[in-house]
Design a protein around this motif. Structure first.
Motif, PDB file in Angstrom:
ATOM      1  N   ALA A 184      36.393  38.174  43.352  1.00 60.33           N
ATOM      2  CA  ALA A 184      35.296  38.895  42.709  1.00 60.33           C
ATOM      3  C   ALA A 184      35.315  38.790  41.184  1.00 60.33           C
ATOM      4  CB  ALA A 184      35.339  40.368  43.118  1.00 60.33           C
ATOM      5  N   ASP A 185      36.308  38.084  40.633  1.00 60.05           N
ATOM      6  CA  ASP A 185      36.466  38.102  39.181  1.00 60.05           C
ATOM      7  C   ASP A 185      37.007  36.766  38.671  1.00 60.05           C
ATOM      8  OD1 ASP A 185      36.831  38.677  36.529  1.00 60.05           O
ATOM      9  OD2 ASP A 185      38.246  40.324  36.834  1.00 60.05           O
ATOM     10  N   ASP A 186      36.122  35.944  38.103  1.00 59.81           N
ATOM     11  CA  ASP A 186      36.527  34.650  37.542  1.00 59.81           C
ATOM     12  C   ASP A 186      37.465  34.797  36.350  1.00 59.81           C
ATOM     13  OD1 ASP A 186      34.711  33.745  39.372  1.00 59.81           O
ATOM     14  OD2 ASP A 186      33.519  32.564  37.954  1.00 59.81           O
ATOM     15  N   ASN A 187      37.487  35.975  35.736  1.00 55.75           N
ATOM     16  CA  ASN A 187      38.274  36.179  34.526  1.00 55.75           C
ATOM     17  C   ASN A 187      39.750  36.431  34.804  1.00 55.75           C
ATOM     18  OD1 ASN A 187      36.084  36.075  32.537  1.00 55.75           O
ATOM     19  ND2 ASN A 187      35.366  37.928  33.551  1.00 55.75           N
ATOM     20  N   ARG A 188      40.119  36.619  36.049  1.00 56.53           N
ATOM     21  CA  ARG A 188      41.531  36.795  36.394  1.00 56.53           C
ATOM     22  C   ARG A 188      42.137  35.435  36.715  1.00 56.53           C
ATOM     23  NH1 ARG A 188      43.632  40.681  40.685  1.00 56.53           N
ATOM     24  NH2 ARG A 188      45.505  39.752  39.808  1.00 56.53           N
ATOM     25  N   ASN A 189      43.045  34.994  35.877  1.00 53.39           N
ATOM     26  CA  ASN A 189      43.685  33.697  36.044  1.00 53.39           C
ATOM     27  C   ASN A 189      45.170  33.843  35.737  1.00 53.39           C
ATOM     28  OD1 ASN A 189      41.160  31.904  36.450  1.00 53.39           O
ATOM     29  ND2 ASN A 189      40.652  33.034  34.597  1.00 53.39           N
ATOM     30  N   TRP A 190      45.913  32.757  35.754  1.00 57.41           N
ATOM     31  CA  TRP A 190      47.351  32.827  35.545  1.00 57.41           C
ATOM     32  C   TRP A 190      47.735  32.099  34.251  1.00 57.41           C
ATOM     33  CZ3 TRP A 190      49.127  27.755  35.857  1.00 57.41           C
ATOM     34  CH2 TRP A 190      48.371  26.865  36.640  1.00 57.41           C
ATOM     35  N   THR A 191      48.920  32.418  33.741  1.00 65.47           N
ATOM     36  CA  THR A 191      49.392  31.798  32.512  1.00 65.47           C
ATOM     37  C   THR A 191      50.475  30.774  32.838  1.00 65.47           C
ATOM     38  OG1 THR A 191      51.217  33.342  32.079  1.00 65.47           O
ATOM     39  CG2 THR A 191      48.999  33.995  31.345  1.00 65.47           C
ATOM     40  N   GLY A 192      50.949  30.085  31.793  1.00 62.10           N
ATOM     41  CA  GLY A 192      52.001  29.089  31.983  1.00 62.10           C
ATOM     42  C   GLY A 192      53.365  29.671  32.259  1.00 62.10           C
ATOM     43  N   ALA A 193      53.519  30.979  32.133  1.00 66.99           N
ATOM     44  CA  ALA A 193      54.778  31.627  32.492  1.00 66.99           C
ATOM     45  C   ALA A 193      54.876  31.753  34.006  1.00 66.99           C
ATOM     46  CB  ALA A 193      54.864  33.002  31.843  1.00 66.99           C
ATOM     47  N   GLY A 194      56.104  31.772  34.527  1.00 67.21           N
ATOM     48  CA  GLY A 194      56.293  31.861  35.971  1.00 67.21           C
ATOM     49  C   GLY A 194      56.152  30.506  36.640  1.00 67.21           C
ATOM     50  N   PHE A 195      55.913  30.543  37.959  1.00 68.26           N
ATOM     51  CA  PHE A 195      55.835  29.314  38.753  1.00 68.26           C
ATOM     52  C   PHE A 195      54.487  29.248  39.458  1.00 68.26           C
ATOM     53  CE2 PHE A 195      56.396  27.011  42.793  1.00 68.26           C
ATOM     54  CZ  PHE A 195      56.851  25.791  42.309  1.00 68.26           C
ATOM     55  N   HIS A 196      53.840  28.085  39.373  1.00 70.47           N
ATOM     56  CA  HIS A 196      52.506  27.884  39.946  1.00 70.47           C
ATOM     57  C   HIS A 196      52.420  26.460  40.480  1.00 70.47           C
ATOM     58  CE1 HIS A 196      51.700  31.464  37.529  1.00 70.47           C
ATOM     59  NE2 HIS A 196      52.292  30.815  36.539  1.00 70.47           N
TER      60      HIS A 196
END
Length: 247
Positions: free
Chosen positions: A99-111
């Motif tokens: 429901a929210d395109d503005n929620r994304n992830w950063t380069g920290a952590g594992f993806h």
């Protein structure tokens, strides 16, 4: 969080169909969990298909299930484009929150994005982007491009300013055969692997501005051709595996 998008336990498919174009197409939703994706189409408006529509059985000539259970993306050269691109795409865009395109992830952590695909048809330029990490309101960190039967990574040095790439062509030609790739980030270090060959790039070290950029994965057929040269000038990609994992 782990999301597995491939479920091919059976090829006895009962799928929804779309009648927005001539012909009947099976929906990928019965085989793939599309909850955390939306789709961009290569129609005149570069329309978007929301995740609830995908789950509800959306299918068309641009996006459907093949008889072998693979997820098909098809984009004609010279078709409709998004406002920030000259090229057409049938491409999924990751959504952490549907429901929210503005929620994304950063380069920290594992993806991690892990996929298996094959290019069935290519446009006259012989270039199709099959996977990306894109910056939110910034450039793509990485585009993985099928080019004349080989895979090439195009890594941006900077999110803004200079538009230089670091390019790497993976050694093993794939042609129109099945290939596997992994694109992952761990604490500012990008790793790209194609058929067992791996490269790494510390993008935090390259430019600290990447620390402020949110990201999302993309996958599909992003055709690098803005001029249609006949009805067969299309890109068509089949995915048989598409997994996303975040820690």
């Amino acid at each position: 969080m782990h999301r597995s998008l491939l479920c091919l336990a059976s090829l006895l498919l009962v799928a929804g169909c779309s009648h927005d174009e001539p012909g009947d197409y099976q929906s990928p939703a019965d085989n793939y969990d599309l909850t955390h994706w939306k789709l961009t189409l290569p129609d005149d408006e570069a329309s978007e298909v929301r995740s609830d529509e995908l789950k509800g059985g959306y299918a068309s000539r641009y996006f459907h299930l093949a008889d072998n259970g693979a997820m098909v993306f098809m984009a004609p050269a010279g078709a409709g484009t998004t406002k920030n691109s000259d090229y057409p795409r049938a491409e999924l865009r990751e959504l952490l929150d549907p429901a929210d395109d503005n929620r994304n992830w950063t380069g920290a952590g594992f993806h991690q994005l892990k996929a298996s695909a094959r290019v069935l048809r290519a446009p006259s330029t012989q270039k199709i982007v099959v996977g990306q990490i894109h910056g939110f309101d910034a450039r793509p960190l990485i585009k993985l491009q099928w080019e004349k039967g080989k895979l090439k990574s195009l890594i941006k040095r900077h999110p803004k300013g200079s538009n230089k790439d670091i390019s790497h062509v993976f050694a093993t030609p794939v042609g129109n055969d099945l290939f596997s790739y992994v694109i992952e980030v761990q604490d500012g270090v990008l790793t790209v692997e194609v058929n067992g060959e791996r490269i790494q790039h510390d993008f935090y070290k390259e430019d600290a501005a990447w620390r402020e950029v949110p990201f999302y994965f993309k996958a599909g057929a992003y055709v690098q051709d803005d001029d249609e040269d006949g009805d067969d000038d299309v890109g068509e990609v089949q995915f048989t595996q598409l997994n996303v994992h975040h820690d």
